[in-house]
Write a protein that holds these residues in place. Structure first.
Motif, PDB file in Angstrom:
ATOM      1  N   TYR A  99     -34.779  -1.354 -14.251  1.00  0.00           N
ATOM      2  CA  TYR A  99     -34.273  -1.119 -15.678  1.00  0.00           C
ATOM      3  C   TYR A  99     -33.011  -2.042 -15.647  1.00  0.00           C
ATOM      4  CZ  TYR A  99     -33.208   1.236 -19.874  1.00  0.00           C
ATOM      5  OH  TYR A  99     -32.859   1.589 -21.463  1.00  0.00           O
ATOM      6  N   LEU A 100     -33.007  -3.271 -16.195  1.00  0.00           N
ATOM      7  CA  LEU A 100     -31.766  -3.897 -16.280  1.00  0.00           C
ATOM      8  C   LEU A 100     -31.200  -4.342 -17.649  1.00  0.00           C
ATOM      9  CD1 LEU A 100     -32.856  -6.692 -13.487  1.00  0.00           C
ATOM     10  CD2 LEU A 100     -31.329  -4.766 -13.233  1.00  0.00           C
ATOM     11  N   LEU A 101     -30.048  -4.583 -17.539  1.00  0.00           N
ATOM     12  CA  LEU A 101     -29.418  -4.952 -19.123  1.00  0.00           C
ATOM     13  C   LEU A 101     -29.483  -6.415 -19.160  1.00  0.00           C
ATOM     14  CD1 LEU A 101     -26.457  -2.401 -19.156  1.00  0.00           C
ATOM     15  CD2 LEU A 101     -28.822  -2.256 -19.981  1.00  0.00           C
ATOM     16  N   LYS A 102     -29.681  -6.920 -20.397  1.00  0.00           N
ATOM     17  CA  LYS A 102     -29.952  -8.320 -20.635  1.00  0.00           C
ATOM     18  C   LYS A 102     -28.463  -9.095 -20.325  1.00  0.00           C
ATOM     19  CE  LYS A 102     -33.536  -8.301 -24.199  1.00  0.00           C
ATOM     20  NZ  LYS A 102     -33.738  -8.290 -25.541  1.00  0.00           N
ATOM     21  N   ASP A 103     -27.200  -8.337 -20.386  1.00  0.00           N
ATOM     22  CA  ASP A 103     -26.212  -9.394 -19.944  1.00  0.00           C
ATOM     23  C   ASP A 103     -25.957  -9.377 -18.489  1.00  0.00           C
ATOM     24  OD1 ASP A 103     -25.441  -6.899 -19.383  1.00  0.00           O
ATOM     25  OD2 ASP A 103     -23.795  -6.635 -20.794  1.00  0.00           O
ATOM     26  N   SER A 104     -27.103  -9.127 -17.670  1.00  0.00           N
ATOM     27  CA  SER A 104     -27.002  -9.370 -16.073  1.00  0.00           C
ATOM     28  C   SER A 104     -27.046 -10.526 -15.992  1.00  0.00           C
ATOM     29  CB  SER A 104     -28.168  -8.381 -15.332  1.00  0.00           C
ATOM     30  OG  SER A 104     -28.047  -7.016 -15.729  1.00  0.00           O
ATOM     31  N   PRO A 105     -26.160 -11.333 -14.738  1.00  0.00           N
ATOM     32  CA  PRO A 105     -26.680 -12.402 -14.427  1.00  0.00           C
ATOM     33  C   PRO A 105     -28.117 -12.955 -14.206  1.00  0.00           C
ATOM     34  CG  PRO A 105     -24.873 -11.686 -12.933  1.00  0.00           C
ATOM     35  CD  PRO A 105     -25.569 -10.336 -13.684  1.00  0.00           C
ATOM     36  N   SER A 106     -28.376 -14.230 -14.629  1.00  0.00           N
ATOM     37  CA  SER A 106     -29.731 -14.584 -14.645  1.00  0.00           C
ATOM     38  C   SER A 106     -30.481 -14.599 -13.159  1.00  0.00           C
ATOM     39  CB  SER A 106     -29.914 -16.104 -15.349  1.00  0.00           C
ATOM     40  OG  SER A 106     -29.081 -16.996 -14.900  1.00  0.00           O
ATOM     41  N   GLU A 107     -29.688 -14.984 -12.062  1.00  0.00           N
ATOM     42  CA  GLU A 107     -30.084 -15.190 -10.658  1.00  0.00           C
ATOM     43  C   GLU A 107     -30.503 -13.702 -10.323  1.00  0.00           C
ATOM     44  OE1 GLU A 107     -25.689 -15.520 -10.627  1.00  0.00           O
ATOM     45  OE2 GLU A 107     -27.128 -16.241 -11.744  1.00  0.00           O
ATOM     46  N   GLU A 108     -29.938 -12.721 -10.921  1.00  0.00           N
ATOM     47  CA  GLU A 108     -30.131 -11.349 -10.453  1.00  0.00           C
ATOM     48  C   GLU A 108     -31.450 -10.918 -11.105  1.00  0.00           C
ATOM     49  OE1 GLU A 108     -28.311  -7.220 -12.138  1.00  0.00           O
ATOM     50  OE2 GLU A 108     -26.630  -8.478 -11.303  1.00  0.00           O
ATOM     51  N   LEU A 109     -32.101 -11.675 -12.062  1.00  0.00           N
ATOM     52  CA  LEU A 109     -33.467 -11.287 -12.381  1.00  0.00           C
ATOM     53  C   LEU A 109     -34.554 -11.516 -11.284  1.00  0.00           C
ATOM     54  CD1 LEU A 109     -35.224 -10.112 -14.599  1.00  0.00           C
ATOM     55  CD2 LEU A 109     -35.135 -12.357 -15.703  1.00  0.00           C
ATOM     56  N   ALA A 110     -34.511 -12.822 -10.831  1.00  0.00           N
ATOM     57  CA  ALA A 110     -35.555 -13.148 -10.080  1.00  0.00           C
ATOM     58  C   ALA A 110     -35.441 -12.697  -8.587  1.00  0.00           C
ATOM     59  CB  ALA A 110     -35.198 -14.720  -9.525  1.00  0.00           C
ATOM     60  N   ALA A 111     -34.002 -12.196  -8.260  1.00  0.00           N
ATOM     61  CA  ALA A 111     -33.964 -11.373  -7.133  1.00  0.00           C
ATOM     62  C   ALA A 111     -34.597  -9.892  -7.340  1.00  0.00           C
ATOM     63  CB  ALA A 111     -32.588 -11.368  -6.650  1.00  0.00           C
ATOM     64  N   SER A 112     -34.308  -9.382  -8.334  1.00  0.00           N
ATOM     65  CA  SER A 112     -34.890  -7.969  -8.656  1.00  0.00           C
ATOM     66  C   SER A 112     -36.335  -7.993  -8.681  1.00  0.00           C
ATOM     67  CB  SER A 112     -33.993  -7.683  -9.866  1.00  0.00           C
ATOM     68  OG  SER A 112     -32.798  -7.568  -9.998  1.00  0.00           O
ATOM     69  N   ILE A 113     -36.836  -8.972  -9.222  1.00  0.00           N
ATOM     70  CA  ILE A 113     -38.232  -9.069  -9.484  1.00  0.00           C
ATOM     71  C   ILE A 113     -38.896  -8.924  -7.885  1.00  0.00           C
ATOM     72  CG2 ILE A 113     -40.441 -10.586  -9.966  1.00  0.00           C
ATOM     73  CD1 ILE A 113     -38.798 -11.584 -12.239  1.00  0.00           C
ATOM     74  N   ARG A 114     -38.034  -9.635  -6.931  1.00  0.00           N
ATOM     75  CA  ARG A 114     -38.869  -9.876  -5.636  1.00  0.00           C
ATOM     76  C   ARG A 114     -38.619  -8.223  -4.879  1.00  0.00           C
ATOM     77  NH1 ARG A 114     -35.613 -14.553  -5.777  1.00  0.00           N
ATOM     78  NH2 ARG A 114     -37.344 -16.568  -6.284  1.00  0.00           N
ATOM     79  N   MET A 115     -37.540  -7.942  -5.180  1.00  0.00           N
ATOM     80  CA  MET A 115     -37.450  -6.241  -4.812  1.00  0.00           C
ATOM     81  C   MET A 115     -38.174  -5.317  -5.190  1.00  0.00           C
ATOM     82  SD  MET A 115     -33.241  -5.952  -4.042  1.00  0.00           S
ATOM     83  CE  MET A 115     -32.326  -6.925  -5.487  1.00  0.00           C
ATOM     84  N   ILE A 116     -38.470  -5.513  -6.230  1.00  0.00           N
ATOM     85  CA  ILE A 116     -39.450  -4.476  -7.160  1.00  0.00           C
ATOM     86  C   ILE A 116     -40.905  -4.618  -6.524  1.00  0.00           C
ATOM     87  CG2 ILE A 116     -40.347  -3.723  -9.188  1.00  0.00           C
ATOM     88  CD1 ILE A 116     -37.828  -4.589 -10.572  1.00  0.00           C
ATOM     89  N   ASN A 118     -41.596  -5.647  -3.543  1.00  0.00           N
ATOM     90  CA  ASN A 118     -41.636  -4.975  -2.328  1.00  0.00           C
ATOM     91  C   ASN A 118     -41.295  -3.648  -2.238  1.00  0.00           C
ATOM     92  OD1 ASN A 118     -41.883  -7.557  -0.921  1.00  0.00           O
ATOM     93  ND2 ASN A 118     -39.990  -8.117  -1.084  1.00  0.00           N
ATOM     94  N   GLY A 119     -41.306  -2.837  -3.137  1.00  0.00           N
ATOM     95  CA  GLY A 119     -41.199  -1.732  -3.523  1.00  0.00           C
ATOM     96  C   GLY A 119     -40.063  -0.788  -3.648  1.00  0.00           C
ATOM     97  N   ARG A 120     -39.059  -1.601  -3.844  1.00  0.00           N
ATOM     98  CA  ARG A 120     -37.637  -1.125  -4.352  1.00  0.00           C
ATOM     99  C   ARG A 120     -37.587  -0.880  -5.709  1.00  0.00           C
ATOM    100  NH1 ARG A 120     -33.214  -3.747  -1.768  1.00  0.00           N
ATOM    101  NH2 ARG A 120     -32.057  -2.407  -3.094  1.00  0.00           N
ATOM    102  N   ARG A 121     -36.753   0.234  -6.087  1.00  0.00           N
ATOM    103  CA  ARG A 121     -36.449   0.281  -7.498  1.00  0.00           C
ATOM    104  C   ARG A 121     -34.937  -0.100  -7.933  1.00  0.00           C
ATOM    105  NH1 ARG A 121     -40.466   3.525  -9.745  1.00  0.00           N
ATOM    106  NH2 ARG A 121     -41.420   4.873  -8.346  1.00  0.00           N
ATOM    107  N   ILE A 122     -34.965  -0.754  -8.920  1.00  0.00           N
ATOM    108  CA  ILE A 122     -33.650  -1.472  -9.100  1.00  0.00           C
ATOM    109  C   ILE A 122     -33.198  -0.954 -10.676  1.00  0.00           C
ATOM    110  CG2 ILE A 122     -32.496  -3.703  -9.567  1.00  0.00           C
ATOM    111  CD1 ILE A 122     -33.624  -3.524  -6.757  1.00  0.00           C
ATOM    112  N   TYR A 123     -31.873  -0.283 -10.619  1.00  0.00           N
ATOM    113  CA  TYR A 123     -31.533   0.269 -12.207  1.00  0.00           C
ATOM    114  C   TYR A 123     -29.981  -0.531 -12.221  1.00  0.00           C
ATOM    115  CZ  TYR A 123     -34.955   3.791 -11.549  1.00  0.00           C
ATOM    116  OH  TYR A 123     -36.111   4.481 -11.587  1.00  0.00           O
ATOM    117  N   ALA A 124     -29.594  -0.902 -13.453  1.00  0.00           N
ATOM    118  CA  ALA A 124     -28.411  -1.497 -13.618  1.00  0.00           C
ATOM    119  C   ALA A 124     -27.383  -0.448 -13.335  1.00  0.00           C
ATOM    120  CB  ALA A 124     -28.346  -1.871 -15.237  1.00  0.00           C
ATOM    121  N   PRO A 125     -26.197  -0.693 -12.768  1.00  0.00           N
ATOM    122  CA  PRO A 125     -25.259   0.297 -12.216  1.00  0.00           C
ATOM    123  C   PRO A 125     -24.706   1.106 -13.677  1.00  0.00           C
ATOM    124  CG  PRO A 125     -24.611  -1.777 -11.517  1.00  0.00           C
ATOM    125  CD  PRO A 125     -25.919  -2.205 -12.283  1.00  0.00           C
TER     126      PRO A 125
END
Length: 199
Positions: A99-116, A118-125
């Motif tokens: 669950y990420l916010l649209k104002d996150s940096p764009s490079e964070e999106l691709a990195a988050s997709i890879r982590m998800i 691989n089984g991780r959960r990613i939430y915006a701080p």
């Protein structure tokens, strides 16, 4: 190759996000949807690894999409402007991968997709604070009453729907207004929508 379906009702953002992710060597956007219903059709058709979805979209919203895909092999990443406790609570119950916010940096999106993937959960701080802010104070029955109010039903129709007396419905409405600290039904609906508590 990570296969992706994107659901976003703002066409420019949908196109930009698709183009951005297609630049990644290990990613391919296989479908783009303008609403949640289209997203679910594309997921059925293309069997992607992940569906990236906005929340507030026509027909079916992003949380509806996440709930529909909960037990499927397609992971879900919510990408939205809204850091609302009700949305986040429902998204967590739907077991979204992120669950990420649209104002996150764009490079964070691709990195988050890879982590998800691989089984991780990613939430915006920012969501960690929101998660502990407020929970919906209404009971299940009060939520049902408020939903019927939002559907345009009057006291008599609500009573008939829920097999209650008119007086009991009026009591529920008065408790709802009190708990939400509002003075009428319209404000109650608005407050619940603002908090993301409505299904």
């Amino acid at each position: 190759m990570i296969r992706i379906v994107i659901a976003e009702d703002q066409q420019m953002l949908l196109g930009a996000m698709g183009a951005l992710l297609d630049l990644e060597e290990d990613m391919e956007v296989v479908g783009k949807a303008k609403n949640g219903e289209e997203a679910l059709e594309l997921v059925r058709e293309h069997q992607p690894d992940i569906c990236i979805t906005d929340i507030e979209m026509p027909i079916k919203n992003g949380i509806d999409v996440a709930e529909a895909l909960k037990n499927s092999s397609c992971k879900v990443l919510i990408l939205t402007t809204f850091a609302r406790s009700g949305y986040f609570e429902r998204a967590r119950k739907a077991e979204v991968g992120g669950y990420l916010l649209k104002d996150s940096p764009s490079e964070e999106l691709a990195a988050s997709i890879r982590m998800i993937i691989n089984g991780r959960r990613i939430y915006a701080p920012e969501l960690m604070d929101v998660a502990y802010e407020e929970v919906n104070p209404l009971t299940d029955r009060e939520k049902q009453v408020l939903q019927l109010i939002a559907d345009g039903k009057n006291t008599k129709e609500i009573a008939s729907n829920l097999y209650l007396t008119n007086g009991t419905v009026r009591n529920y409405i008065s408790i709802i207004l009190d708990k939400l600290d509002v003075s009428n039904r319209i404000e109650a609906i608005k407050r619940s929508q603002e908090k993301g508590w409505f299904k």
